[in-house]
Write an enzyme that holds these catalytic residues in place. Sequence first.
Site, short mmCIF file in Angstrom:
data_model
loop_
_atom_site.label_atom_id
_atom_site.label_comp_id
_atom_site.label_asym_id
_atom_site.label_seq_id
_atom_site.Cartn_x
_atom_site.Cartn_y
_atom_site.Cartn_z
N TYR A 58 -24.24 -13.95 -9.91
CA TYR A 58 -23.05 -14.53 -10.51
C TYR A 58 -23.25 -14.72 -11.99
CZ TYR A 58 -24.95 -19.38 -10.66
OH TYR A 58 -25.69 -20.51 -10.92
N CYS A 59 -22.13 -14.77 -12.69
CA CYS A 59 -22.12 -15.03 -14.12
C CYS A 59 -21.01 -16.06 -14.35
CB CYS A 59 -21.90 -13.72 -14.88
SG CYS A 59 -22.41 -13.82 -16.62
N TRP A 60 -20.32 -16.02 -15.49
CA TRP A 60 -19.32 -17.05 -15.80
C TRP A 60 -18.13 -17.05 -14.86
CZ3 TRP A 60 -19.79 -21.39 -18.10
CH2 TRP A 60 -20.70 -21.56 -19.12
#
Length: 165
Positions: free
Chosen positions: A99-101
């Site tokens: 996951y990222c932002w």
Amino acid sequence: MTAPTTQTAPAVSSKVLRVPAADPATAAGHFHRRFTFEADVSDVHADIESGAGGFVLVDSRSAEAWEQGHIPGALHLPTDEIADRAAALVAPGSVVVTYCWGPGCNGATRAAYEFAAAGYQVKEMLGGFEYWAREGFPVEDTAGTRQSAPDPLTAPIRAGATCGC
């Protein structure tokens, strides 16, 4: 005497159907393939809560972003460090969920690519950290763990309710 003329409404062209929908078998194959590459925040949360596990959750953001808040129990491994550090931090044969932002960022996709290139099975968590927090799931930062009320545009707000999907 001439016959009265009738006016018909001009045909309206569908923007949705200007490219026809796929046949059901092709559509089923496409959507199944998407499930092999993606997981949503609710499913990741449900697996963490139930202890089902079976994957390593990886936050691919910067140190500053990690400190601002991350998913409790996630491994912090910025995308640019995956090629060099993944083997030392993630056991071979592990399934990785990146996951990222959030949905406006393709950092989780880049991280997933790096893990796949390193030989790992991998899925991307749709919605990223943004939707994790917006759905009211726990967030950890340097001050500890906190939890906000769910955003009614992303999740049911009544305690114990689920979206049913």
